[in-house]
Design a protein around this motif. Structure first.
Motif, PDB file in Angstrom:
ATOM      1  N   PHE A   6       0.849  -1.198   0.000  1.00  0.00           N
ATOM      2  CA  PHE A   6       0.000   0.000   0.000  1.00  0.00           C
ATOM      3  C   PHE A   6       0.883   1.246   0.000  1.00  0.00           C
ATOM      4  O   PHE A   6       1.536   1.544   0.991  1.00  0.00           O
ATOM      5  CB  PHE A   6      -0.936  -0.006   1.216  1.00  0.00           C
ATOM      6  CG  PHE A   6      -1.980  -1.077   1.143  1.00  0.00           C
ATOM      7  CD1 PHE A   6      -3.234  -0.802   0.618  1.00  0.00           C
ATOM      8  CD2 PHE A   6      -1.699  -2.379   1.543  1.00  0.00           C
ATOM      9  CE1 PHE A   6      -4.200  -1.796   0.516  1.00  0.00           C
ATOM     10  CE2 PHE A   6      -2.646  -3.380   1.446  1.00  0.00           C
ATOM     11  CZ  PHE A   6      -3.902  -3.090   0.928  1.00  0.00           C
ATOM     12  N   THR A   9      -3.215   5.154   1.437  1.00  0.00           N
ATOM     13  CA  THR A   9      -4.450   4.630   2.032  1.00  0.00           C
ATOM     14  C   THR A   9      -5.476   5.754   2.227  1.00  0.00           C
ATOM     15  O   THR A   9      -6.437   5.595   2.964  1.00  0.00           O
ATOM     16  CB  THR A   9      -4.146   3.970   3.404  1.00  0.00           C
ATOM     17  OG1 THR A   9      -3.454   4.914   4.231  1.00  0.00           O
ATOM     18  CG2 THR A   9      -3.281   2.730   3.243  1.00  0.00           C
ATOM     19  N   ASN A 181     -12.402  -0.637  -0.251  1.00  0.00           N
ATOM     20  CA  ASN A 181     -12.287   0.810  -0.096  1.00  0.00           C
ATOM     21  C   ASN A 181     -13.426   1.301   0.787  1.00  0.00           C
ATOM     22  O   ASN A 181     -14.567   1.380   0.354  1.00  0.00           O
ATOM     23  CB  ASN A 181     -12.346   1.512  -1.467  1.00  0.00           C
ATOM     24  CG  ASN A 181     -11.071   1.340  -2.255  1.00  0.00           C
ATOM     25  OD1 ASN A 181     -10.183   0.583  -1.854  1.00  0.00           O
ATOM     26  ND2 ASN A 181     -10.959   2.035  -3.364  1.00  0.00           N
ATOM     27  N   THR A 216      -9.114  -0.056   3.411  1.00  0.00           N
ATOM     28  CA  THR A 216      -8.231   1.036   3.012  1.00  0.00           C
ATOM     29  C   THR A 216      -9.077   2.173   2.459  1.00  0.00           C
ATOM     30  O   THR A 216     -10.296   2.113   2.497  1.00  0.00           O
ATOM     31  CB  THR A 216      -7.184   0.552   1.981  1.00  0.00           C
ATOM     32  OG1 THR A 216      -6.240   1.612   1.735  1.00  0.00           O
ATOM     33  CG2 THR A 216      -7.814   0.123   0.672  1.00  0.00           C
ATOM     34  N   HIS A 217      -8.399   3.250   1.990  1.00  0.00           N
ATOM     35  CA  HIS A 217      -9.088   4.377   1.356  1.00  0.00           C
ATOM     36  C   HIS A 217      -9.943   5.157   2.350  1.00  0.00           C
ATOM     37  O   HIS A 217     -11.125   5.405   2.125  1.00  0.00           O
ATOM     38  CB  HIS A 217      -9.948   3.843   0.197  1.00  0.00           C
ATOM     39  CG  HIS A 217     -10.014   4.783  -0.970  1.00  0.00           C
ATOM     40  ND1 HIS A 217      -8.907   5.244  -1.616  1.00  0.00           N
ATOM     41  CD2 HIS A 217     -11.058   5.358  -1.603  1.00  0.00           C
ATOM     42  CE1 HIS A 217      -9.268   6.044  -2.590  1.00  0.00           C
ATOM     43  NE2 HIS A 217     -10.564   6.141  -2.600  1.00  0.00           N
ATOM     44  N   ALA A 245      -5.340  -1.049   6.576  1.00  0.00           N
ATOM     45  CA  ALA A 245      -4.095  -0.775   5.849  1.00  0.00           C
ATOM     46  C   ALA A 245      -3.418   0.474   6.410  1.00  0.00           C
ATOM     47  O   ALA A 245      -4.076   1.389   6.899  1.00  0.00           O
ATOM     48  CB  ALA A 245      -4.386  -0.591   4.362  1.00  0.00           C
TER      49      ALA A 245
END
Ligand SMILES: [Zn+2]
Length: 277
Positions: A6, A9, A181, A216-217, A245
């Motif tokens: 990653f 993130t 996400n 993540t995201h 993440a």
């Protein structure tokens, strides 16, 4: 070694704008094939500042799930770096048609630098240097967006990219490992945001029951709520290993696919407790 790293993130506008988390997307390495997924702003810098460094000249392909800036900001810089400024024609670029042809985010002159630029369509199969993946149905998101499932020799790895929740998500992503996400801490009805919340991700984890999930995201409210604590809570509530993440985090896929619930000990470098005799 097969791994995903990653390089960013960050998920929402302000997290990207203030770089509270990096927005470099994900570097994938499967059987020696290197693929960059969603190189957002800062991706090229993150490659070289990563430890160990990642050389974009070793990439075999670049994939965009969609053309929003946080997924595509560095796509041209990465294609230039992959091809050594066009001196070494190589690689494949895959992106939704609207990222290539209508209000494109990929510069037209780069077409001659790579072997192929191919438009992604829903529920189709593609290959990058022998690594095969398929696209999902089109996601509910303001621009053409697809999730991806990689069909690897030891199992399936999916990326549920930006989308609003819709029931088909829980049939499209039957995989061993799923990266989700997850932008929102709580669903928001006050403004139109086509993104998943923690609640949506929990529904998906319970319906899909993979071996491991990576969140993540992250958007601002989720980041403030400490994603690692939320991931731990979701692990306990669902019985599925859920990992939040972090920028720079690398996951070894073979270990993750071959073992049950041992990841947290490896990730935190803590010895796994031995059963009492
Ligand atoms: Zn988006």
């Amino acid at each position: 070694m097969d791994y995903i790293k990653f390089l960013g993130t960050a998920g929402a506008r302000m997290v990207v704008a203030k770089q509270l988390r990096s927005s470099g997307g994900v570097w994938l390495s499967f059987g020696g094939t290197n693929i960059y997924l969603d190189p957002g702003p800062g991706a090229l810098v993150k490659c070289w500042s990563s430890k160990p460094k990642l050389d974009p000249g070793k990439l075999d392909g670049v994939i965009l799930s969609h053309k929003h800036l946080d997924h595509s900001g560095d796509v041209n810089a990465i294609i230039e770096a992959m091809t050594e400024g066009g001196f070494k024609k190589k690689g494949i670029v895959l992106a939704p048609d609207d990222a290539i042809n209508s209000d494109p985010v990929i510069f037209k002159y780069l077409k001659d630098y790579v072997n192929k630029i191919e438009a992604l369509k829903e529920e189709q199969s593609y290959s990058v240097n022998g690594v095969s993946f398929s696209t999902s149905k089109r996601h509910v998101h303001p621009v053409e967006t697809y999730g991806l499932t990689f069909h690897l020799p030891k199992g399936k790895l999916s990326f549920i990219t930006d989308t609003k929740y819709f029931p088909d998500l829980s049939t499209m992503y039957k995989s061993d490992i799923i990266v989700i996400n997850t932008v929102l801490l709580k669903p928001r009805n006050d403004i139109k945001i086509d993104h998943l919340s923690i609640n949506d991700s929990k529904i998906l984890i319970n319906e899909l029951r993979p071996k491991a999930v990576v969140l993540t995201h992250f958007g601002m409210s989720l980041l403030k709520a400490k994603p690692w604590e939320i991931a731990e809570r979701l692990s306990q509530e669902t019985g599925v290993e859920v990992i939040a993440a972090r920028d720079g985090m690398q996951l070894n896929l073979e270990e993750l696919l071959s073992s049950e619930n041992t990841f947290c000990y490896r990730e935190h470098n803590v010895a796994k407790p031995q059963p009492k005799k």
